[in-house]
Design a protein around this motif. Structure first.
Motif, mmCIF file in Angstrom:
data_model
loop_
_atom_site.group_PDB
_atom_site.id
_atom_site.type_symbol
_atom_site.label_atom_id
_atom_site.label_comp_id
_atom_site.label_asym_id
_atom_site.label_seq_id
_atom_site.Cartn_x
_atom_site.Cartn_y
_atom_site.Cartn_z
ATOM 1 N N TYR A 31 0.634 -1.478 0.044
ATOM 2 C CA TYR A 31 0.006 0.342 -0.142
ATOM 3 C C TYR A 31 0.422 1.398 -0.653
ATOM 4 N N ARG A 32 1.878 1.258 0.557
ATOM 5 C CA ARG A 32 2.928 2.394 0.984
ATOM 6 C C ARG A 32 3.670 2.450 -0.252
ATOM 7 N N MET A 33 4.340 1.598 -1.094
ATOM 8 C CA MET A 33 4.618 1.745 -2.245
ATOM 9 C C MET A 33 3.588 2.664 -3.277
ATOM 10 N N PHE A 34 2.410 1.801 -3.570
ATOM 11 C CA PHE A 34 1.914 2.238 -4.062
ATOM 12 C C PHE A 34 1.355 4.087 -4.369
ATOM 13 N N ALA A 35 1.128 3.968 -2.444
ATOM 14 C CA ALA A 35 0.862 5.722 -2.165
ATOM 15 C C ALA A 35 1.394 6.510 -2.493
ATOM 16 N N ASN A 36 2.570 6.139 -2.449
ATOM 17 C CA ASN A 36 4.150 7.277 -3.230
ATOM 18 C C ASN A 36 4.108 6.828 -4.260
ATOM 19 N N ASP A 37 3.940 5.857 -5.456
ATOM 20 C CA ASP A 37 4.341 5.785 -6.865
ATOM 21 C C ASP A 37 3.518 7.432 -7.777
ATOM 22 N N GLY A 85 3.839 7.433 -10.472
ATOM 23 C CA GLY A 85 2.663 7.387 -11.462
ATOM 24 C C GLY A 85 1.770 7.196 -11.617
ATOM 25 N N TRP A 86 1.071 6.448 -10.129
ATOM 26 C CA TRP A 86 -0.285 6.078 -10.383
ATOM 27 C C TRP A 86 -0.718 7.678 -10.068
ATOM 28 N N ILE A 87 0.176 8.699 -9.243
ATOM 29 C CA ILE A 87 -0.353 9.831 -8.894
ATOM 30 C C ILE A 87 -0.785 11.232 -9.976
ATOM 31 N N ALA A 135 -11.316 10.608 -10.686
ATOM 32 C CA ALA A 135 -10.337 10.530 -11.343
ATOM 33 C C ALA A 135 -9.846 9.696 -10.680
ATOM 34 N N VAL A 136 -9.802 9.193 -9.122
ATOM 35 C CA VAL A 136 -9.359 8.199 -8.730
ATOM 36 C C VAL A 136 -10.536 6.938 -9.100
ATOM 37 N N GLU A 137 -11.030 6.673 -9.113
ATOM 38 C CA GLU A 137 -12.229 5.394 -9.426
ATOM 39 C C GLU A 137 -12.013 5.389 -11.627
ATOM 40 N N LYS A 138 -11.470 6.725 -11.954
ATOM 41 C CA LYS A 138 -11.276 6.403 -13.374
ATOM 42 C C LYS A 138 -10.133 5.435 -13.470
ATOM 43 N N VAL A 139 -8.559 5.944 -12.789
ATOM 44 C CA VAL A 139 -8.246 5.307 -13.177
ATOM 45 C C VAL A 139 -7.931 3.394 -12.624
ATOM 46 N N GLN A 140 -8.354 3.603 -11.534
ATOM 47 C CA GLN A 140 -8.271 2.235 -10.884
ATOM 48 C C GLN A 140 -9.329 0.964 -11.478
ATOM 49 N N SER A 141 -10.083 1.941 -12.207
ATOM 50 C CA SER A 141 -10.851 1.092 -13.434
ATOM 51 C C SER A 141 -10.489 0.923 -14.342
ATOM 52 N N LEU A 159 -6.258 0.285 -1.910
ATOM 53 C CA LEU A 159 -5.441 1.359 -1.844
ATOM 54 C C LEU A 159 -6.377 3.106 -2.279
ATOM 55 N N ALA A 160 -7.175 2.483 -3.403
ATOM 56 C CA ALA A 160 -7.996 3.265 -4.246
ATOM 57 C C ALA A 160 -9.262 3.722 -3.592
ATOM 58 N N HIS A 161 -10.127 2.819 -3.020
ATOM 59 C CA HIS A 161 -11.350 2.714 -2.454
ATOM 60 C C HIS A 161 -10.505 3.404 -0.949
ATOM 61 N N ARG A 162 -9.834 3.365 -0.439
ATOM 62 C CA ARG A 162 -9.196 3.930 0.519
ATOM 63 C C ARG A 162 -9.069 5.178 0.401
ATOM 64 N N LEU A 163 -8.597 6.084 -0.496
ATOM 65 C CA LEU A 163 -8.474 6.597 -1.427
ATOM 66 C C LEU A 163 -9.889 8.225 -1.051
#
Length: 755
Positions: free
Chosen positions: A254-260, A262-264, A280-286, A310-314
């Motif tokens: 989770y921490r790795m993705f939260a600091n990525d 590219g994802w952000i 935007a979070v929903e679109k990227v995760q979908s 992680l996306a749901h938490r955000l």
């Protein structure tokens, strides 16, 4: 030459106006395709929606023949539109008709168009349809045009999910979002539950898709990500939720993705194109989910779960929503759907509204399973991708007998299961009629049937089921559901209520068994490589004598003038029992010194769940008053099978010959010392396994309340002498017993024994 693009943000603003208009669904779709066509300067814009039969139906078009709407269709995988639906990826072609997948539909009049751009209409990674634009000129659409189309597809996806298109579905068809789905998992807790989905960590429905101010949304995203990173860092630092190696790995991921970055960056791009931060979070995760769901690599599939969580938490951070569901809003027939959950989390829901539990993970002896059995709630685990494909409020059936889950079931399946529930009710009524009948075999062998319990709500079942007593009372459940460490007076009151509810029947209290996979929220956990074999149960109690002494004192006070049975868990050496007994002796002296009345009769025992005790049985049975076998942990340690590891769940067969021989050895040595021994693991509650245990020599079994009726029915139909004569010689002869289950089933069939 590039088209004159109005831009995704302009398009989204205009779409918002269309979405607000008081018009019907067909009119809204017709206006949307006109807007899109104008935005990307396309001569054609078409929307195809996926039906439940796997067919993509043309629902709206600008530029093609309008008469083809609701008449033109392609199967998933057929034509360019079908290819996009199958792959869940955009397709951008300068010469569509030259593509090998091109499929011409003469009624549409699309033969004049060459360039083609299509994107999947996605929600939570699930394809709901396809959005297409076309032009006569040979051209490749630009990246921002692809982005504009993907963003617009989200709006259409929400129309589908909200049920708005149901009004224009053609007679005899259904949309794919409402398609019945079937999952084959692993049966965890017997029973059948019909109800409606409640997601344990519910996806927040994003309704505000279109942003007013991109810079404000970017700032909101930055703040939410900062809070998310801090919360993950705190979890890892405190260790409260990272006591297992695997849990720590998840948090590290989770921490790795939260600091990525590219994802952000992808989320920021979607915001700059006009979406709100949460959309935007929903679109990227979908988009990510649709791509990764087609991967076969199990590691990548696990990382997909991490990204989902992680996306749901955000999104919840962005929208200021609490984690977890609001219990007050539960339907009366709730079916809890989760990746996994703890025993205390299940207890938080309130027993009267839960019909079943369905998990993507979970094993037969996980503690949430044990609690589900104690509550009489059907449960199924290892149902892959269930969480992402279920929507809150969906009708669902959970079959805890066969491990089947039916999501959005067809009417005939629902009717069949309703009849099955009625049949089960009639069977339970038959079992209730056995309540006051003795648990004696045909050849007059008495088998004492007792209950496993851990909460006061379990105890009415003692008298209702006709149980001989409580063979295992798990005292840690009181600690697990409390917000702080229960004081001695609270423990005393609680244990007194347990004894009162048992109404004179014996109750065996197991002292606090925490550590490993049982964590108290207010007690700091210790990180261990192998927590199941670490600092837990009696080891914890002996190292923290104040906690164990307080519990022992509370039990002694509660049982004043009555019989008290105390059992120590996870004992691996007889010396540990001596240490625990010395603590009890000191507490009894303390009682007498202060003129407090203690128990009329006190018995002390151990739980046999560590294989080392198998080589100390004679010494053990010389000093204990009784023993109980915790077959769940004993089997785990005996066979080196982690009971919480879903990858090896299929190896969890407690009817293997080596394990049966070990169980036989224990009961033989106990009988030689005249020491009572009870088996209180989960295998005692399965009629087939209980039949084997009786043949091995066990005369006391403890199980969940729902299991007592079926096991008693089996016992009363069993000629135990005949079974023992058939099973034991084969068990003792090398190579003579390859499949104990087959032998037991054949015996039951030949002798008309109910299983």
């Amino acid at each position: 030459m590039r088209s004159t693009l109005a831009g995704p943000r302009v398009l989204l603003r205009r779409l918002r106006e269309v979405m607000a208009e008081p018009i019907n669904a067909q009119e809204r779709l017709d206006k949307i395709v006109v807007l899109i066509a104008a935005n990307v300067v396309a001569e054609v814009c078409s929307v195809y929606i996926l039906r439940a039969d796997g067919v993509l139906e043309l629902y709206a078009t600008e530029g093609l023949n309008r008469d083809a709407v609701h008449k033109t269709s392609l199967k998933v995988g057929e034509g360019l539109v079908g290819l996009i639906a199958a792959d869940a990826r955009p397709l951008n072609l300068p010469n569509a008709q030259a593509h090998p997948a091109f499929a011409y539909r003469p009624e549409t009049g699309e033969d004049a168009y060459n360039s083609f751009l299509g994107v999947p209409i996605l929600r939570a990674g699930r394809t709901l349809g396809v959005l297409v634009v076309q032009n006569q000129s040979h051209r490749t659409y630009f990246e921002d045009e692809v982005e504009a189309l993907q963003t617009t597809a989200m709006v259409i996806a929400e129309m589908v999910a909200a049920g708005e298109l149901e009004a224009i579905v053609q007679q005899g068809t259904k949309l794919d979002l409402t398609r019945p789905m079937h999952f084959h998992g692993v049966a965890l807790s017997d029973g059948v539950g019909l109800g409606h989905v409640v997601l344990h960590e519910p996806r927040v429905v994003v309704t505000n898709l279109i942003a007013e101010d991109a810079s404000a949304e970017l700032a909101k995203l930055e703040r939410a990500i900062a809070r998310l990173r801090i919360s993950l860092d705190d979890l890892l630092a405190s260790g409260d939720f990272a006591q297992h190696g695997e849990h720590r790995e998840v948090l590290e991921a989770y921490r790795m993705f939260a600091n990525d970055r590219g994802w952000i960056r992808k989320i920021e791009e979607a915001i700059n194109n006009g979406l709100t931060a949460e959309a935007a979070v929903e679109k990227v995760q979908s988009d990510t989910r649709a791509r990764m769901m087609r991967q076969t690599d199990p590691y990548l599939r696990e990382r997909l779960h991490d990204l989902d969580d992680l996306a749901h938490r955000l999104i919840r951070e962005l929208m200021g929503r609490q984690h977890g569901p609001v219990s007050e809003s539960l339907p009366q027939d709730a079916v809890i759907v989760a990746r996994n959950m703890g025993a205390a989390e299940l207890l938080d829901y309130g027993r009267d509204r839960i019909r079943a539990v369905a998990l993507e993970e979970g094993g037969p002896t996980s503690h949430v399973t044990i609690v589900a059995r104690a509550l009489g709630i059907a449960a199924v685990g290892l149902a892959e991708n269930l969480v992402s494909l279920a929507e809150s409020g969906d009708a669902v059936i959970v079959d805890g007998e066969s491990g089947q889950i039916h999501l959005r079931p067809a009417q005939d399946i629902e009717n069949a299961y309703a009849e099955k529930v009625r049949f089960r009710a009639r069977r339970q009524a038959q079992y209730r009629r056995l309540r006051n009948k003795p648990s004696i075999t045909r050849d007059n062998v008495d088998i004492s049937l007792q209950l496993n319990a851990g909460l006061l709500v379990d105890l009415p079942a003692v008298s209702e089921s006709g149980a001989a007593g409580v063979g295992l009372f798990r005292t840690e459940l009181q600690f697990m559901v409390a917000s702080s460490f229960p004081r001695m007076s609270e423990q005393t009151d609680y244990y007194r209520q347990v004894l009162d509810a048992a109404d004179g029947r014996p109750v065996t209290f197991r002292t606090l068994d925490i550590g490993g996979d049982k964590v108290l929220p207010y007690l700091r956990a210790i990180q261990e490589e192998n927590p199941a074999m670490g600092w837990r149960a009696i080891r914890f109690g002996l190292d923290r004598p104040g906690i164990l002494r307080t519990q022992i004192r509370a039990l002694l006070h509660a049982a004043a003038g009555r019989e008290l049975r105390i059992m120590f868990p996870m004992v691996s050496a007889v010396s540990e029992f001596h240490q625990a007994k010395a603590m009890v002796d000191r507490e009894i002296k303390h009682l007498r010194r202060h003129d407090h009345k203690g128990p009329e009769r006190l018995q002390l025992g151990v739980m046999i769940e560590v294989p080392s005790l198998l080589y100390q049985l004679d010494e053990l049975f010389d000093v204990v008053d009784f023993a109980s076998i915790g077959s769940n942990d004993l089997f785990q340690f005996f066979t080196a099978v982690d009971r919480g590891n879903t990858r090896v769940a299929g190896r969890f067969d407690t009817m293997g010959v080596p394990f049966l021989r070990a169980l036989r050895q224990i009961v033989e040595r106990a009988n030689a010392h005249n020491t009572p021994v009870t088996l209180c693991g989960e295998i005692a509650g399965q009629p087939l396994q209980a039949m084997a245990l009786a043949a091995l020599g066990y005369r006391a079994l403890s199980m969940s309340p729902a299991a007592l009726g079926p096991v008693k029915a089996m016992v009363r139909g069993l000629d135990l002498g005949r079974l023992s004569a058939r099973l034991l010689p084969r068990l003792e002869t090398p190579g003579a017993l390859e499949d104990p289950r087959a032998l037991l089933r054949a015996f039951a069939s030949d002798n008309d024994i109910s299983l």
